[in-house]
Design a protein around this motif. Structure first.
Motif, PDB file in Angstrom:
ATOM      1  N   PRO A  58       0.948  -1.570  -0.256  1.00 30.99           N
ATOM      2  CA  PRO A  58       0.199   0.593   0.227  1.00 30.99           C
ATOM      3  C   PRO A  58       0.829   0.878   0.068  1.00 30.99           C
ATOM      4  O   PRO A  58       2.438   1.546   0.397  1.00 30.99           O
ATOM      5  CB  PRO A  58      -0.928   0.024   1.684  1.00 30.99           C
ATOM      6  CG  PRO A  58      -0.579  -1.448   1.238  1.00 30.99           C
ATOM      7  CD  PRO A  58       0.557  -2.098   1.181  1.00 30.99           C
ATOM      8  N   ARG A  59       0.235   2.149  -0.212  1.00 29.26           N
ATOM      9  CA  ARG A  59       0.912   3.665  -0.898  1.00 29.26           C
ATOM     10  C   ARG A  59       0.049   4.500   0.419  1.00 29.26           C
ATOM     11  O   ARG A  59       1.188   5.442   0.522  1.00 29.26           O
ATOM     12  CB  ARG A  59       0.678   4.854  -2.509  1.00 29.26           C
ATOM     13  CG  ARG A  59       1.399   3.188  -3.279  1.00 29.26           C
ATOM     14  CD  ARG A  59       2.971   3.095  -3.196  1.00 29.26           C
ATOM     15  NE  ARG A  59       3.953   4.091  -3.564  1.00 29.26           N
ATOM     16  CZ  ARG A  59       4.975   4.179  -3.741  1.00 29.26           C
ATOM     17  NH1 ARG A  59       5.933   3.214  -3.322  1.00 29.26           N
ATOM     18  NH2 ARG A  59       5.330   5.294  -3.525  1.00 29.26           N
ATOM     19  N   THR A  60      -0.849   4.428   0.614  1.00 32.24           N
ATOM     20  CA  THR A  60      -1.570   5.200   1.638  1.00 32.24           C
ATOM     21  C   THR A  60      -1.999   4.976   2.913  1.00 32.24           C
ATOM     22  O   THR A  60      -2.406   3.170   3.104  1.00 32.24           O
ATOM     23  CB  THR A  60      -2.352   5.915   1.145  1.00 32.24           C
ATOM     24  OG1 THR A  60      -3.189   5.480   0.505  1.00 32.24           O
ATOM     25  CG2 THR A  60      -1.564   7.152  -0.097  1.00 32.24           C
ATOM     26  N   ALA A  61      -2.245   5.337   3.726  1.00 25.87           N
ATOM     27  CA  ALA A  61      -3.195   4.581   4.532  1.00 25.87           C
ATOM     28  C   ALA A  61      -4.591   4.269   4.170  1.00 25.87           C
ATOM     29  O   ALA A  61      -4.789   2.905   5.192  1.00 25.87           O
ATOM     30  CB  ALA A  61      -3.739   5.779   5.939  1.00 25.87           C
ATOM     31  N   PRO A  74      -0.756   0.865  10.792  1.00 28.38           N
ATOM     32  CA  PRO A  74      -1.334   1.798  12.367  1.00 28.38           C
ATOM     33  C   PRO A  74      -0.440   2.412  12.644  1.00 28.38           C
ATOM     34  O   PRO A  74      -0.999   2.855  13.787  1.00 28.38           O
ATOM     35  CB  PRO A  74      -1.949   0.442  12.815  1.00 28.38           C
ATOM     36  CG  PRO A  74      -1.891  -0.716  11.982  1.00 28.38           C
ATOM     37  CD  PRO A  74      -1.251  -0.601  11.363  1.00 28.38           C
ATOM     38  N   TRP A  75       0.593   2.108  13.261  1.00 25.19           N
ATOM     39  CA  TRP A  75       1.758   2.368  13.909  1.00 25.19           C
ATOM     40  C   TRP A  75       2.657   3.618  13.646  1.00 25.19           C
ATOM     41  O   TRP A  75       3.309   4.469  13.939  1.00 25.19           O
ATOM     42  CB  TRP A  75       3.234   1.411  14.778  1.00 25.19           C
ATOM     43  CG  TRP A  75       2.596  -0.085  15.173  1.00 25.19           C
ATOM     44  CD1 TRP A  75       2.350  -1.158  14.563  1.00 25.19           C
ATOM     45  CD2 TRP A  75       2.691  -0.287  16.632  1.00 25.19           C
ATOM     46  NE1 TRP A  75       1.662  -2.195  15.538  1.00 25.19           N
ATOM     47  CE2 TRP A  75       2.130  -1.208  16.595  1.00 25.19           C
ATOM     48  CE3 TRP A  75       2.422   1.112  17.406  1.00 25.19           C
ATOM     49  CZ2 TRP A  75       1.898  -1.269  18.429  1.00 25.19           C
ATOM     50  CZ3 TRP A  75       2.087   0.569  18.420  1.00 25.19           C
ATOM     51  CH2 TRP A  75       1.764  -0.836  19.386  1.00 25.19           C
ATOM     52  N   VAL A 100      -7.260   5.256  14.796  1.00 18.95           N
ATOM     53  CA  VAL A 100      -5.739   6.247  14.289  1.00 18.95           C
ATOM     54  C   VAL A 100      -5.996   6.357  12.553  1.00 18.95           C
ATOM     55  O   VAL A 100      -5.700   8.091  11.894  1.00 18.95           O
ATOM     56  CB  VAL A 100      -5.149   5.875  14.870  1.00 18.95           C
ATOM     57  CG1 VAL A 100      -4.047   7.040  15.145  1.00 18.95           C
ATOM     58  CG2 VAL A 100      -5.330   6.192  16.757  1.00 18.95           C
ATOM     59  N   THR A 101      -5.862   5.518  12.296  1.00 21.76           N
ATOM     60  CA  THR A 101      -5.587   5.065  10.036  1.00 21.76           C
ATOM     61  C   THR A 101      -6.487   6.151  10.003  1.00 21.76           C
ATOM     62  O   THR A 101      -6.109   7.230   8.884  1.00 21.76           O
ATOM     63  CB  THR A 101      -5.378   3.440  10.289  1.00 21.76           C
ATOM     64  OG1 THR A 101      -4.089   3.209  10.911  1.00 21.76           O
ATOM     65  CG2 THR A 101      -4.566   3.518   8.817  1.00 21.76           C
ATOM     66  N   SER A 102      -7.765   5.777  10.055  1.00 22.18           N
ATOM     67  CA  SER A 102      -7.921   6.604   9.242  1.00 22.18           C
ATOM     68  C   SER A 102      -8.044   8.128   9.488  1.00 22.18           C
ATOM     69  O   SER A 102      -8.356   8.778   8.900  1.00 22.18           O
ATOM     70  CB  SER A 102      -9.831   6.305   9.656  1.00 22.18           C
ATOM     71  OG  SER A 102     -10.499   6.450  10.926  1.00 22.18           O
ATOM     72  N   TRP A 103      -7.777   8.807  10.382  1.00 19.31           N
ATOM     73  CA  TRP A 103      -7.892   9.490  10.619  1.00 19.31           C
ATOM     74  C   TRP A 103      -6.157  10.893   9.819  1.00 19.31           C
ATOM     75  O   TRP A 103      -6.288  11.580   9.188  1.00 19.31           O
ATOM     76  CB  TRP A 103      -8.366  10.732  12.108  1.00 19.31           C
ATOM     77  CG  TRP A 103      -7.520  12.058  12.015  1.00 19.31           C
ATOM     78  CD1 TRP A 103      -6.675  12.233  12.950  1.00 19.31           C
ATOM     79  CD2 TRP A 103      -8.113  13.087  11.751  1.00 19.31           C
ATOM     80  NE1 TRP A 103      -6.324  14.183  13.045  1.00 19.31           N
ATOM     81  CE2 TRP A 103      -7.602  14.204  12.191  1.00 19.31           C
ATOM     82  CE3 TRP A 103      -8.978  13.179  10.464  1.00 19.31           C
ATOM     83  CZ2 TRP A 103      -7.277  15.992  11.876  1.00 19.31           C
ATOM     84  CZ3 TRP A 103      -9.060  14.560  10.433  1.00 19.31           C
ATOM     85  CH2 TRP A 103      -8.035  15.696  10.739  1.00 19.31           C
TER      86      TRP A 103
END
Length: 407
Positions: free
Chosen positions: A3-6, A23-24, A174-177
């Motif tokens: 993946p390139r982005t969150a 996630p980290w 956390v990852t979505s924001w």
């Protein structure tokens, strides 16, 4: 493909996402965002207060200019931090100073639009973004801690259950924001047209010229094959037919002649298929949709085509998009092991959006010779962009966006 982005990472299977570093990385992105935002607030407040107090004696102009220029530092740090959750490169849009020395550097920066856009982002970051980072972290981790402390009172156990749920969902929260914040950051800080360096613009222009020359050479080869080799094969077929008139039926030479005619027919069919692939007449006569449908009908993997366009694209763009889709389909046939595929395309607000999916084994990697590098190069020349979601086990989704205008 990695993946390139969150947000791409969140589209993976839950186990793949939760055991990955995303996630980290997102947690580090928000935590450092709080630190950078708090530092920016301190600098801006200090500079504004000093500037306003000293403005009466005109000395205050210097602190105010310092506040504006400090936004360059904030933007530089943000571009560096963005790599945690967005691996797509973001070039520095600032141009070199017009001369030597600090005065020339300051004059160049104050006259650039990107400096004022960076100031706007720095103010938004200081006023809201880092507070939202802190709020998301507090909700994801602070709230569960408070609910766990409430376990001392047995009547409050439902709150502890709620805290466990919040904690288990924290990687996605956390990852979505982090993905949303990164998208906003890119909107502010990504270079606009005309802000790229002269050398980088020349590289992009040379890549466009290179692809155009390839397309012109392909048309020339198609014309030479059609007017030369194909006509010679037709003439050879006629000569073999005339020879058959002079050979008795049932003779050994007649059998050899039949075999030669069959080989000639096969070669002719292969040449016609090659010519059709180089410059398909259906593309020139009927447009992109018909050409893609025609190619899909002869593709070894069953392909569903759902491509709707309001009209004909410009010829050069239409040709490039056609071969981009062809290359993506070739990747599916060679590397995916898919049993079916789908091409979906729509036109929205001057952007052609394509989604090419397959039910193969996934795990597409540019380093493994999957052809994604060639797609990325062609898209760069078209000023487009692509996203790939290809977790191990599939499915694979190729999302392409190409700016275009219909006549």
């Amino acid at each position: 493909m990695y993946p390139r982005t969150a947000w791409q990472a969140m589209a993976q299977r839950p186990l793949s996402f939760l055991t990955s570093s995303w996630p980290w990385r997102s947690l580090a992105y928000l935590a450092t965002g709080v630190v950078v935002g708090a530092a920016a607030v301190a600098v801006f407040v200090t500079g504004l207060v000093a500037g306003l107090l000293l403005l009466v004696v005109l000395v205050g102009v210097a602190p105010l200019v310092g506040v504006v220029l400090s936004s360059n530092t904030v933007a530089t740090v943000e571009r560096y931090r963005l790599r945690l959750v967005d691996r797509d490169e973001m070039p520095n849009p600032h141009r070199p100073p017009d001369g030597a020395g600090f005065r020339a550097w300051m004059s160049t920066r104050l006259t650039e639009q990107v400096t004022w856009r960076e100031l706007g982002f720095a103010l938004v970051s200081a006023a809201a973004l880092w507070w939202l980072d802190l709020l998301v972290l507090a909700f994801s981790f602070g709230l569960p801690v408070l609910t766990f402390e409430a376990l001392q009172d047995r009547t409050t156990w439902p709150w502890a259950v709620f805290g466990v749920i919040v904690l288990l969902a924290s990687p996605y929260t956390v990852t979505s924001w982090a993905g949303a914040r990164a998208a906003l950051t890119r909107t502010f800080l990504a270079p606009r047209d005309g802000e790229l360096g002269e050398s980088l613009r020349e590289v992009q222009a040379s890549r466009v010229r290179l692809i155009d020359s390839f397309d012109a050479e392909r048309v020339r080869i198609e014309r030479d094959l059609h007017d030369g080799a194909q006509q010679r094969l037709v003439s050879l077929g006629m000569m073999l037919g005339l020879m058959r008139l002079d050979i008795p039926e049932g003779s050994p030479l007649a059998a050899q002649l039949t075999a030669a005619e069959e080989q000639l027919s096969t070669a002719h069919q292969e040449l016609r298929s090659l010519i059709r692939g180089l410059n398909p007449p259906v593309l020139a006569d009927h447009g992109l949709v018909a050409a893609v449908q025609d190619h899909a009908s002869r593709f070894p993997v069953p392909v569903t085509v759902d491509l709707q366009l309001p009209g004909r694209l410009p010829r050069q763009l239409e040709t490039n998009v056609y071969y981009l889709i062809n290359e993506a389909m070739t990747n599916i046939a060679r590397h995916s092991g898919a049993k079916s595929a789908k091409i979906h395309g729509r036109y929205h607000a001057d952007v052609l959006v394509l989604e090419i999916t397959d039910d193969g084994h996934g795990g597409a990697e540019p380093s493994a010779g999957s052809g994604l590098t060639g797609l990325a190069d062609r898209l760069t020349a078209l000023e487009g962009r692509m996203r790939v979601s290809s977790p191990v086990g599939g499915p694979t989704l190729l999302h392409v966006e190409i700016p275009c205008h219909f006549a």
